[in-house]
Design an enzyme around this catalytic site. Structure first.
Site, PDB file in Angstrom:
ATOM      1  N   LYS A 179       0.825  -1.204   0.000  1.00  6.44           N
ATOM      2  CA  LYS A 179       0.000   0.000   0.000  1.00  6.44           C
ATOM      3  C   LYS A 179       0.860   1.256   0.000  1.00  6.44           C
ATOM      4  O   LYS A 179       1.874   1.321   0.711  1.00  6.44           O
ATOM      5  CB  LYS A 179      -0.916   0.041   1.227  1.00  6.44           C
TER       6      LYS A 179
ATOM      7  N   GLY B 294      -7.897   5.554  -2.820  1.00  5.10           N
ATOM      8  CA  GLY B 294      -8.572   5.269  -4.082  1.00  5.10           C
ATOM      9  C   GLY B 294      -8.006   4.081  -4.827  1.00  5.10           C
ATOM     10  O   GLY B 294      -8.233   3.928  -6.023  1.00  5.10           O
TER      11      GLY B 294
ATOM     12  N   HIS C  33     -15.908  -4.199   3.981  1.00  4.91           N
ATOM     13  CA  HIS C  33     -15.345  -2.865   4.191  1.00  4.91           C
ATOM     14  C   HIS C  33     -16.409  -2.071   4.957  1.00  4.91           C
ATOM     15  O   HIS C  33     -17.416  -1.663   4.396  1.00  4.91           O
ATOM     16  CB  HIS C  33     -15.035  -2.203   2.847  1.00  4.91           C
TER      17      HIS C  33
ATOM     18  N   HIS D 204     -11.030  -1.216  -5.814  1.00  6.43           N
ATOM     19  CA  HIS D 204     -10.875  -0.524  -4.526  1.00  6.43           C
ATOM     20  C   HIS D 204     -11.638   0.802  -4.466  1.00  6.43           C
ATOM     21  O   HIS D 204     -11.388   1.614  -3.584  1.00  6.43           O
ATOM     22  CB  HIS D 204      -9.391  -0.279  -4.198  1.00  6.43           C
TER      23      HIS D 204
ATOM     24  N   ARG E  17     -12.570  14.076   6.582  1.00  5.11           N
ATOM     25  CA  ARG E  17     -13.478  14.931   5.816  1.00  5.11           C
ATOM     26  C   ARG E  17     -14.855  14.303   5.825  1.00  5.11           C
ATOM     27  O   ARG E  17     -15.050  13.219   6.371  1.00  5.11           O
ATOM     28  CB  ARG E  17     -12.976  15.059   4.375  1.00  5.11           C
TER      29      ARG E  17
END
Length: 656
Positions: A158, A164, A208, A235, A292
């Site tokens: 990662k 994203g 998720h 993803h 956010r």
């Protein structure tokens, strides 16, 4: 007291923030690029300021221009929306230095949570469960390879920065590791300007699940339930729902407490989302925290009855949270899908061009968050999301039914969209059973008809013939003896077909080879065709644009071009040699020059749109007469790029 809010964003999130701000009495300021001069968000705001050209780097990522717009208009606070500068610690600090309130968390929290490596270490210290892995500081390739041997396979590479799905690789065995590390570094560097990587043990086919958290300046923090975002493509989220059909009350409480712990550990303020991976045994692991408002926040609003933007503005003014944890109740079920201008049957290719008609469906429990209207243009400069379509119900099945109907009844003409693809997901039995994991789209859904190019059926062609034969006024556009079958030449899906059509009053008969279809026209006017088909009265919406006809019925959309009265094309299906741009975009290469001989199907120009390359090909054999574009040009859809003089000798030979 804050009085004037500048929204440093565009599209549906700018529209959504403006509406709440105005309802609360704030004056609002929109910023816009030159490409967005007539966009919905600019018209809804009280004031609007142009901040640069269409390119994102020169406009919506131009922090200096946005702060200058705030100074010009006297805005005392800035809401960043999501994307663009919303998770930019430098922008948060710049707002503070300018004496403007940033509607979001402090820069220190943004910076910490913007690093997957540093945030994971911080969560471990706070006691939040994390996926086992390796988080070495700026680890080199050799260090990562050595660490991978301890972690075991499969594992995830990662990018420490960003998200994203970029800079992310699933590695199944050691032989694949070195190459994937190099590719992940390159992708991360290009996307985020940072090639730092971490490794994690792969959680196979997880859920998720994310928790919506809120914190204020007074030490209060709460969670507002969870959202299940397991249905993903590469993803990236496709469907979001709340609550999750997989989460038990005990798991919700445990994950909620962990998310609040995560927020308090970084002195958080405002809206945030703590994302977790959950395995089949309901073990959960911290994934990341988004500092956010999320794209999918409407599903949380619908099941809690709270306006999260109003909460953000309240916290930004220094007020305590509106509710304590025990006051937050979950009611019913909500599901959201992201409606995009893209073609799922052709690799999800982004679509650009005019949006002739966009008419959301109406009904109980439906919500549309959108920044577009009929007549708008979808450009290649920005994300092609048209709307978020959200349905609420007393229970999950009611929400599903309402959402499927909303997708089927939303009228969209001018652009190919993923509407049918989305409705198929919501109707799918695996999704319906609440069993969709992150592997769902790649596995059990991969052969769905919505992902395959569909041949237009004779029933659909017969409906098109009804409109073309009778015109938009309901009067026949041509007349023949009643018993005569008149040929009608149509282009659909890249294929040319010849129908034999007989129209006798309100009855229409269409023949295509050995196939035959009959319809009775009940009425036709104002874009709505009503027919009686095999004894069933049905409706078909349509939009006529010159020789192009767009239709929608049975939850599907299709288009035809009427070639009946056009001059015959060249031999072998050749075109006329006038080669237009297939969509708005930038010319990144011109491969031919005047006088050059070309063959049908040869690539003449390469067009870039939505970060993808699209070859523009010759439609005939011939000689290049003119090249009307050059590398670097921005072009519009259907703009003439190249003219080819048809090779008459070759055409004559083909005719023999």
């Amino acid at each position: 007291m804050l009085k004037k809010l500048l929204i440093a964003n565009r599209g549906e999130i700018a529209v959504r923030v403006i509406r709440t701000a105005k309802a609360l009495g704030y004056r609002t300021v929109a910023v816009y690029s030159e490409a967005d001069a007539n966009a919905m968000h600019t018209e809804l705001a009280d004031e609007a300021v142009c901040i640069g050209p269409a390119q994102v780097a020169a406009s919506y990522l131009n922090a200096d221009a946005i702060l200058d717009a705030a100074r010009k208009t006297g805005a005392d606070c800035i809401h960043p929306g999501y994307g663009f500068l919303s998770e930019n610690a430098g922008f948060s600090n710049a707002c503070k230095a300018a004496g403007i309130v940033f509607v979001g968390p402090p820069a220190s929290a943004i910076e910490l949570m913007g690093s997957k490596r540093r945030s994971k270490i911080a969560m471990q210290k706070a006691g939040v469960p994390v996926v086992p892995g390796y988080e070495g500081d700026n680890a080199g390739d050799d260090e990562l390879i050595a660490a991978a041997a301890d972690i075991g396979y499969p594992l995830m590479i990662k990018a420490s920065a960003g998200g994203g799905g970029r800079g992310m690789r699933l590695v199944h065995q050691e032989s694949e590791l070195a190459d994937n590390i190099k590719r992940a570094r390159s992708e991360s560097k290009q996307a985020f300007g940072d090639d730092e990587l971490i490794l994690e043990k792969a959680v196979i086919e997880p859920r998720h699940i994310e928790i919506q958290v809120f914190a204020d300046r007074h030490g209060n923090a709460v969670y507002l339930g969870e959202r299940d975002c397991s249905v993903q493509r590469r993803h990236q989220k496709v469907v979001e729902e709340a609550p999750s059909p997989f989460v038990t009350p005990e798991l919700r409480a445990a994950m909620g407490d962990a998310a609040v712990t995560a927020a308090l550990a970084c002195n958080y303020e405002g809206a945030g989302t703590v994302e977790f991976l959950v395995d089949k045994d309901r073990n959960f692991y911290f994934l990341e925290m988004n500092t956010r408002l999320q794209v999918e926040h409407p599903v949380t609003e619908l099941i809690t009855g709270q306006d999260l933007v109003a909460w953000q503005l309240s916290v930004a003014e220094g007020l305590p949270l509106p509710l304590a944890q025990n006051d937050i109740e979950l009611n019913g079920h909500a599901i959201e899908v992201r409606l995009y201008a893209e073609d799922p049957a052709n690799g999800f290719t982004p679509q650009t061009g005019p949006l002739h008609v966009f008419q959301p469906a109406e009904g109980e429990g439906l919500r549309y968050d959108t920044g577009v209207r009929s007549g708008d243009e979808v450009t290649p400069h920005y994300d092609p999301m048209l709307a978020k379509v959200i349905a609420w119900g007393e229970n999950r099945d009611e929400a599903r039914r309402r959402l499927i109907r909303a997708l089927e009844d939303t009228t969209i003409f001018g652009l190919t969209t993923n509407r049918y693809f989305l409705s198929r997901i919501i109707a799918d039995s695996t999704f319906g059973a609440g069993e969709a994991t992150t592997a769902f789209l790649q596995q059990s859904f991969s052969a769905d008809p919505s992902l395959q190019p569909a041949k237009t059926q004779i029933r659909q062609l017969a409906l098109a013939a009804c409109v073309l034969a009778h015109g938009t006024s309901g009067q026949e556009a041509w007349s023949n003896a009643p018993a005569t079958h008149t040929p009608m030449k149509l282009e659909t899906g890249g294929e040319t077909v010849e129908l034999l059509v007989q129209s006798n009053g309100q009855n229409l008969s269409a023949r295509l080879g050995h196939e035959h279809y009959e319809l009775t026209i009940a009425s036709i006017q104002n874009g709505l065709l009503c027919v009686v088909d095999k004894g069933i009265r049905q409706r078909c919406h349509y939009h006529r644009d010159g020789d192009s006809l767009h239709l929608q019925a049975f939850g599907k959309s299709w288009s035809v071009t009427d070639l009946t009265h056009q001059p015959a094309a060249g031999a072998n299906g050749e075109g006329n040699g006038r080669i237009p741009a297939s969509m708005d975009g930038a010319i990144i290469d011109v491969l031919v020059e005047p006088g050059q001989t070309v063959r049908q199907g040869e690539t003449l120009v390469i067009l870039e749109a939505m970060k993808m390359e699209h070859p523009v090909k010759a439609d005939c054999d011939g000689v290049v007469a003119q090249v009307l574009t050059r590398k670097g040009d921005q072009v519009r859809r259907n703009q003439l790029l190249v003219e080819v003089t048809i090779d008459e000798a070759s055409e004559s030979e083909n005719k023999k």
